[in-house]
Design a protein around this motif. Sequence first.
Motif, PDB file in Angstrom:
ATOM      1  N   ILE A   1      45.153 -26.109   8.882  1.00 56.09           N
ATOM      2  CA  ILE A   1      44.932 -24.659   8.903  1.00 56.09           C
ATOM      3  C   ILE A   1      45.642 -23.977   7.740  1.00 56.09           C
ATOM      4  CG2 ILE A   1      45.532 -22.532  10.144  1.00 56.09           C
ATOM      5  CD1 ILE A   1      43.117 -23.791  11.365  1.00 56.09           C
ATOM      6  N   MET A   2      46.944 -24.255   7.572  1.00 56.86           N
ATOM      7  CA  MET A   2      47.693 -23.550   6.529  1.00 56.86           C
ATOM      8  C   MET A   2      47.292 -24.010   5.137  1.00 56.86           C
ATOM      9  SD  MET A   2      49.710 -21.057   6.209  1.00 56.86           S
ATOM     10  CE  MET A   2      49.976 -20.337   4.560  1.00 56.86           C
ATOM     11  N   ASN A   3      47.000 -25.287   4.971  1.00 52.39           N
ATOM     12  CA  ASN A   3      46.540 -25.745   3.657  1.00 52.39           C
ATOM     13  C   ASN A   3      45.207 -25.109   3.297  1.00 52.39           C
ATOM     14  OD1 ASN A   3      48.789 -27.285   3.200  1.00 52.39           O
ATOM     15  ND2 ASN A   3      47.813 -29.254   3.598  1.00 52.39           N
ATOM     16  N   ALA A   4      44.324 -24.926   4.294  1.00 53.39           N
ATOM     17  CA  ALA A   4      43.046 -24.260   4.035  1.00 53.39           C
ATOM     18  C   ALA A   4      43.271 -22.789   3.679  1.00 53.39           C
ATOM     19  CB  ALA A   4      42.140 -24.378   5.250  1.00 53.39           C
ATOM     20  N   VAL A   5      44.245 -22.153   4.332  1.00 58.51           N
ATOM     21  CA  VAL A   5      44.602 -20.777   3.972  1.00 58.51           C
ATOM     22  C   VAL A   5      45.043 -20.722   2.515  1.00 58.51           C
ATOM     23  CG1 VAL A   5      46.349 -18.972   4.321  1.00 58.51           C
ATOM     24  CG2 VAL A   5      45.160 -19.968   6.295  1.00 58.51           C
ATOM     25  N   GLY A   6      45.904 -21.672   2.108  1.00 57.27           N
ATOM     26  CA  GLY A   6      46.357 -21.712   0.721  1.00 57.27           C
ATOM     27  C   GLY A   6      45.214 -21.927  -0.252  1.00 57.27           C
TER      28      GLY A   6
ATOM     29  N   SER B   1      34.663 -22.901   8.373  1.00 54.07           N
ATOM     30  CA  SER B   1      35.643 -23.920   7.985  1.00 54.07           C
ATOM     31  C   SER B   1      36.714 -24.093   9.055  1.00 54.07           C
ATOM     32  CB  SER B   1      36.302 -23.536   6.658  1.00 54.07           C
ATOM     33  OG  SER B   1      35.347 -23.394   5.640  1.00 54.07           O
ATOM     34  N   TYR B   2      37.125 -22.984   9.637  1.00 52.49           N
ATOM     35  CA  TYR B   2      38.148 -22.994  10.692  1.00 52.49           C
ATOM     36  C   TYR B   2      37.695 -23.852  11.873  1.00 52.49           C
ATOM     37  CZ  TYR B   2      40.240 -20.842  14.910  1.00 52.49           C
ATOM     38  OH  TYR B   2      40.818 -20.606  16.134  1.00 52.49           O
ATOM     39  N   ARG B   3      36.460 -23.651  12.305  1.00 44.73           N
ATOM     40  CA  ARG B   3      35.961 -24.405  13.453  1.00 44.73           C
ATOM     41  C   ARG B   3      35.838 -25.898  13.108  1.00 44.73           C
ATOM     42  NH1 ARG B   3      33.975 -23.248  18.676  1.00 44.73           N
ATOM     43  NH2 ARG B   3      33.764 -25.302  19.628  1.00 44.73           N
ATOM     44  N   LYS B   4      35.501 -26.216  11.877  1.00 48.01           N
ATOM     45  CA  LYS B   4      35.431 -27.621  11.466  1.00 48.01           C
ATOM     46  C   LYS B   4      36.795 -28.293  11.583  1.00 48.01           C
ATOM     47  CE  LYS B   4      31.544 -27.216   8.233  1.00 48.01           C
ATOM     48  NZ  LYS B   4      31.143 -27.298   6.792  1.00 48.01           N
ATOM     49  N   ILE B   5      37.833 -27.564  11.238  1.00 50.87           N
ATOM     50  CA  ILE B   5      39.189 -28.116  11.342  1.00 50.87           C
ATOM     51  C   ILE B   5      39.519 -28.433  12.796  1.00 50.87           C
ATOM     52  CG2 ILE B   5      41.648 -27.553  11.127  1.00 50.87           C
ATOM     53  CD1 ILE B   5      40.907 -25.964   8.588  1.00 50.87           C
ATOM     54  N   LEU B   6      39.265 -27.483  13.686  1.00 44.49           N
ATOM     55  CA  LEU B   6      39.577 -27.697  15.096  1.00 44.49           C
ATOM     56  C   LEU B   6      38.733 -28.828  15.677  1.00 44.49           C
ATOM     57  CD1 LEU B   6      39.980 -24.073  16.513  1.00 44.49           C
ATOM     58  CD2 LEU B   6      41.684 -25.538  15.439  1.00 44.49           C
TER      59      LEU B   6
ATOM     60  N   SER C   1      45.349 -33.173   4.128  1.00 42.53           N
ATOM     61  CA  SER C   1      44.376 -32.280   4.758  1.00 42.53           C
ATOM     62  C   SER C   1      43.090 -33.048   5.003  1.00 42.53           C
ATOM     63  CB  SER C   1      44.079 -31.076   3.854  1.00 42.53           C
ATOM     64  OG  SER C   1      45.195 -30.228   3.753  1.00 42.53           O
ATOM     65  N   SER C   2      42.491 -32.823   6.162  1.00 39.93           N
ATOM     66  CA  SER C   2      41.233 -33.499   6.475  1.00 39.93           C
ATOM     67  C   SER C   2      40.034 -32.725   5.958  1.00 39.93           C
ATOM     68  CB  SER C   2      41.104 -33.695   7.992  1.00 39.93           C
ATOM     69  OG  SER C   2      41.104 -32.441   8.652  1.00 39.93           O
ATOM     70  N   ILE C   3      40.226 -31.436   5.676  1.00 35.98           N
ATOM     71  CA  ILE C   3      39.135 -30.580   5.214  1.00 35.98           C
ATOM     72  C   ILE C   3      39.637 -29.707   4.068  1.00 35.98           C
ATOM     73  CG2 ILE C   3      37.659 -28.628   5.861  1.00 35.98           C
ATOM     74  CD1 ILE C   3      37.490 -29.823   8.659  1.00 35.98           C
ATOM     75  N   HIS C   4      38.812 -29.547   3.050  1.00 31.70           N
ATOM     76  CA  HIS C   4      39.159 -28.695   1.912  1.00 31.70           C
ATOM     77  C   HIS C   4      38.148 -27.566   1.775  1.00 31.70           C
ATOM     78  CE1 HIS C   4      42.348 -31.371   0.476  1.00 31.70           C
ATOM     79  NE2 HIS C   4      41.549 -32.373   0.845  1.00 31.70           N
ATOM     80  N   VAL C   5      38.615 -26.417   1.253  1.00 33.55           N
ATOM     81  CA  VAL C   5      37.757 -25.237   1.124  1.00 33.55           C
ATOM     82  C   VAL C   5      37.876 -24.665  -0.285  1.00 33.55           C
ATOM     83  CG1 VAL C   5      38.030 -24.707   3.573  1.00 33.55           C
ATOM     84  CG2 VAL C   5      39.544 -23.610   1.914  1.00 33.55           C
ATOM     85  N   LYS C   6      36.936 -23.794  -0.626  1.00 32.15           N
ATOM     86  CA  LYS C   6      36.927 -23.155  -1.941  1.00 32.15           C
ATOM     87  C   LYS C   6      37.762 -21.882  -1.929  1.00 32.15           C
ATOM     88  CE  LYS C   6      32.362 -24.894  -3.321  1.00 32.15           C
ATOM     89  NZ  LYS C   6      30.995 -24.515  -3.751  1.00 32.15           N
ATOM     90  N   ALA C   7      38.299 -21.567  -3.093  1.00 32.97           N
ATOM     91  CA  ALA C   7      39.105 -20.355  -3.239  1.00 32.97           C
ATOM     92  C   ALA C   7      38.217 -19.117  -3.308  1.00 32.97           C
ATOM     93  CB  ALA C   7      39.967 -20.448  -4.493  1.00 32.97           C
TER      94      ALA C   7
END
Length: 292
Positions: free
Chosen positions: A76-81, A266-271, A24-30
């Motif tokens: 996208i899906m890893n960030a969802v997880g 976060s979504y826009r950063k991924i795109l 994953s290029s970007i990570h997010v908090k739960a």
Amino acid sequence: MTLFTLVLNASVSFAAEPSVPADSSIHVKADPALKTLIPADILKRGYIVAGTNPNTPPTTFYKEDNKTLAGREIDIMNAVGERLGIAVEWRDTGGFDNIIPGLKTGRYDVALSNINATPTRLKQIDFVGYYNASLLGIISRKDASIAPFKSLSDVCGKEVGAGSGTTQVTRLEEASKACEAAGKQPIKVAIFPDRPAGVQAVVSGRVPLFLGPYEGLLWQVKVIKPLTMSGEITVNDAPVSVAFPKASPLEPAVQAALNSLIKDGSYRKILDNWGIGFGAVTEARRNEEIFK
């Protein structure tokens, strides 16, 4: 391995594995509140099983090690997880045509592989939309000197390739009928097992044109020097979506996580990381809501 070779050979078959590694290029908090939406059986298992058909950048592909997945779908899906607080384990479906059967038999909890939501597919599987795919591209060789165009009516009488099982095949078949109704020659539709095979056919001169998702073909013309973007076709397609088995109890959790990622940026950063921010949506809609 050169990037050129990577792009063209991304369809190589890989042996089935319990799990395919992914970057994953970007990570997010739960968000602990969202974790309560995860179905009990998946929560007990400890991970979501996601299927994908590694194809070409920037959608989903194998990195140069030929074993690690990367791309928009993976991020996208890893960030969802991560937002839901649960791991995502990836599977290689071995082909786009295997995705819907894999979902229907419960082999995958979700699937992401540039899958357009359509009313026909909705009869078999469910969707949460997350990417605007209303722009398609048609590539050709630069030395073919094809004048840029913006309508499929401009390819009447020509041969155009598309990937097996994709909505682009259907769109070309419909355009071909319109050509004939207008007194023009039909479009000869060449169907390839996947996008890399079609791109390679254009490079080698086997077919003059290939139709596919704009973001994927734009990436390829940047790295494969003989190619150029000849057509930019705007269509009224429903968004690319996360696909689910019918009536999956996981849908509300994934939809909520996607909307959370959209809201906090976060979504826009991924795109933007993949250079495809032009396809951003403002809301992740589900099933029938997608078509309103």
